[in-house]
Design a protein around this motif. Structure first.
Motif, PDB file in Angstrom:
ATOM      1  N   LEU A 169       4.911   3.892   7.951  1.00 34.90           N
ATOM      2  CA  LEU A 169       4.789   3.823   6.495  1.00 34.90           C
ATOM      3  C   LEU A 169       4.012   5.009   5.948  1.00 34.90           C
ATOM      4  N   ARG A 170       2.952   5.396   6.658  1.00 37.89           N
ATOM      5  CA  ARG A 170       2.173   6.558   6.236  1.00 37.89           C
ATOM      6  C   ARG A 170       3.031   7.822   6.269  1.00 37.89           C
ATOM      7  N   GLN A 175       4.477   6.846  23.322  1.00 33.18           N
ATOM      8  CA  GLN A 175       4.226   7.676  22.148  1.00 33.18           C
ATOM      9  C   GLN A 175       5.465   7.662  21.267  1.00 33.18           C
ATOM     10  N   VAL A 176       5.270   7.274  20.005  1.00 31.21           N
ATOM     11  CA  VAL A 176       6.352   7.269  19.023  1.00 31.21           C
ATOM     12  C   VAL A 176       6.183   8.510  18.151  1.00 31.21           C
ATOM     13  N   ASN A 177       7.209   9.333  18.113  1.00 27.34           N
ATOM     14  CA  ASN A 177       7.154  10.603  17.388  1.00 27.34           C
ATOM     15  C   ASN A 177       8.005  10.540  16.132  1.00 27.34           C
ATOM     16  N   PHE A 178       7.515  11.160  15.069  1.00 25.40           N
ATOM     17  CA  PHE A 178       8.230  11.223  13.797  1.00 25.40           C
ATOM     18  C   PHE A 178       8.352  12.684  13.380  1.00 25.40           C
ATOM     19  N   LEU A 179       9.505  13.050  12.832  1.00 26.99           N
ATOM     20  CA  LEU A 179       9.724  14.428  12.373  1.00 26.99           C
ATOM     21  C   LEU A 179      10.736  14.446  11.247  1.00 26.99           C
ATOM     22  N   TYR A 194       4.029  10.492   3.371  1.00 30.02           N
ATOM     23  CA  TYR A 194       3.843  11.929   3.508  1.00 30.02           C
ATOM     24  C   TYR A 194       5.113  12.686   3.119  1.00 30.02           C
ATOM     25  N   LEU A 195       6.272  12.129   3.470  1.00 33.06           N
ATOM     26  CA  LEU A 195       7.530  12.800   3.146  1.00 33.06           C
ATOM     27  C   LEU A 195       7.672  12.996   1.642  1.00 33.06           C
ATOM     28  N   ARG A 223       0.803  -1.223   0.000  1.00 33.46           N
ATOM     29  CA  ARG A 223       0.000   0.000   0.000  1.00 33.46           C
ATOM     30  C   ARG A 223       0.837   1.274   0.000  1.00 33.46           C
ATOM     31  N   SER A 224       2.135   1.167   0.206  1.00 30.12           N
ATOM     32  CA  SER A 224       2.993   2.351   0.247  1.00 30.12           C
ATOM     33  C   SER A 224       3.257   2.860  -1.173  1.00 30.12           C
TER      34      SER A 224
END
Length: 474
Positions: free
Chosen positions: A234-235, A452-456, A239-240, A51-52
């Motif tokens: 993956l989402r 909480q897993v954070n992505f940036l 987005y990137l 799906r990616s």
């Protein structure tokens, strides 16, 4: 006081000597799911496949660090100058003046003693050659090489296109008057900050399910939060890429500009810093756009080739297309076969039952080499696939690298036409940051009973030589 035993409704209190379903022991409120274990498939079925969609920029671009809020680069301008829509007037004694509506921003670059070729855009298609005798801010005067009593351009509203092809001087004369500076175009873009997160309570982390989860990156297990966390990752990866493709800069008076500039503290702290130039937006502003349906005939691609001739003339190009556009090109190429309908007689084969007939084409050569491939992003039903308003059917991306002057490095550098610049320094790398907070799952940063897993990421897309790209709009 003597006690008494009460009968529970629906439960037999009279024993039976044999195993039998009797009115006294038959359960009338039978529920299937409470009696028997279901025969389950433990693994999820991947009904949508992979799906990616994040693969486009990895194939055609590169990633480079930057440590600034603004990225600037220079691209070469044209080597020669052509003036169009010049109006002919004041013919006298074999000379004529040509004037444009307004003065060029840098002034007229034609100079005295240069020789010019002049061509009209009228039905008569007249042309002439001459030497420039005088130049003003928005006009030049030409002495014709032919001896004529009237202007070579006879139309009452004739407009003329002119370009310099050399120069000529008298013996013993002075040199060329003035000089020309190299013309560069300076472009810039800014990175944006992209964030996401996933959180799960400590109790749910200890909840084991009967479904074995799996994701596109190979994560498996019976803990459902693993599934959700990996899908969030993956989402975020998608987005990137999509942010770099779809991004647009915010206008100074837009609501997005107001929201993003005041959302970092005091009003106006980050003013003028909202949005970024994505690939689609850059091509629309500085590239080439084909609209009104897919080019599905050789004559259409001839038009595209002629446009590419006027740009960088890159020998190899890749077409990233949606499914319908890919089919249209296959049909166009198959129609060139004069030996069989639909192109089915291309090549040599023995018509055996094991033969697999390939009805598609991977590319073609028409002036330039074009390779085509499906772009999943344009086909995905939850993204660009099937859109009507603002539909994008494909994009032509030049292959190879181009030489640009890097303002940071202070020298020319070979770069791909597309590359991602991410914020990084010795102290902070913001290409792809991920960290955990909370008090579960190994995180020990707060007293909140969750993980909480954070992505940036902070990045921008630089589109070099956008004039060599073609955007195909529906």
């Amino acid at each position: 006081m003597a006690g008494s035993l009460q009968a529970t409704p629906g439960v037999a209190i009279t024993p039976s000597s044999v195993k039998a379903t009797l009115p006294t022991n038959y359960i009338t409120n039978f529920d299937f799911l409470t009696q028997y274990l279901p025969d389950t498939y433990e693994a999820e079925f991947e009904r949508y496949g992979n799906r990616s969609i994040s693969s486009f920029l990895r194939m055609v671009g590169a990633e480079l660090p930057t440590n600034s809020d603004l990225i600037k680069w220079a691209e070469q301008g044209r080597l020669h100058t052509k003036y169009q829509a010049m109006v002919a007037s004041a013919y006298a004694a074999g000379a004529e003046t040509f004037t444009m509506a307004g003065a060029p921003a840098t002034g007229m670059v034609f100079r005295v003693n240069q020789t010019v070729f002049l061509s009209s855009d009228q039905a008569a298609a007249e042309s002439a050659k001459g030497v420039i005798t005088a130049v003003t801010a928005n006009s030049f005067t030409v002495a014709y090489y032919v001896d004529t009593a009237a202007s070579p351009f006879t139309g009452a509203t004739t407009t003329v296109t002119a370009f310099v092809y050399g120069s000529e001087f008298k013996k013993g004369s002075a040199g060329m008057d003035g000089s020309l500076e190299a013309e560069d175009s300076i472009f810039s873009c800014k990175p944006i900050i992209i964030k996401d997160n996933y959180e799960v309570s400590g109790s749910d982390m200890a909840q084991v399910g009967w479904v074995e989860v799996t994701t596109e990156n190979g994560a498996t297990g019976y803990l459902w939060y693993l599934k959700s966390e990996h899908e969030t990752r993956l989402r975020f990866d998608d987005y990137l890429e999509m942010a770099m493709v779809e991004g647009v800069p915010a206008e100074g008076t837009s609501a997005a500009e107001a929201f993003l500039s005041t959302n970092v503290g005091a009003a106006g702290v980050d003013a003028g810093n909202a949005g970024t130039e994505g690939m689609f937006d850059t091509i629309e502003n500085r590239g080439n756009v084909w609209s009104g349906g897919n080019p599905a005939a050789l004559a259409d691609f001839d038009t595209i080739v002629q446009r590419l001739d006027k740009q960088g003339a890159i020998a190899e190009n890749v077409l990233f297309l949606n499914r319908q556009f890919s089919f249209d090109i296959d049909d166009m190429l198959a129609a060139q076969n004069s030996y069989g309908a639909g192109g089915t007689s291309y090549g040599l084969f023995d018509n055996s039952e094991e033969m697999a007939l390939n009805l598609g084409f991977s590319g073609f050569k028409r002036g330039y080499e074009f390779y085509k491939t499906d772009w999943k992003y344009l086909n995905d039903a939850t993204l660009r696939g099937g859109l009507t308003g603002g539909a994008i059917n494909g994009v032509l991306v030049p292959a190879g690298t181009t030489s640009v002057y890097d303002q940071v490095l202070g020298k020319n550098a070979k770069r791909p036409f597309l590359h991602v610049r991410y914020r990084a320094s010795e102290a902070e790398d913001r290409r792809y940051k991920t960290w955990m907070t909370g008090s579960a799952g190994g995180a020990m940063s707060s007293d909140i009973d969750k993980m909480q897993v954070n992505f940036l990421s902070e990045r921008a897309l630089c589109v070099m030589g956008a004039n060599n790209f073609v955007l195909f709009k529906g």
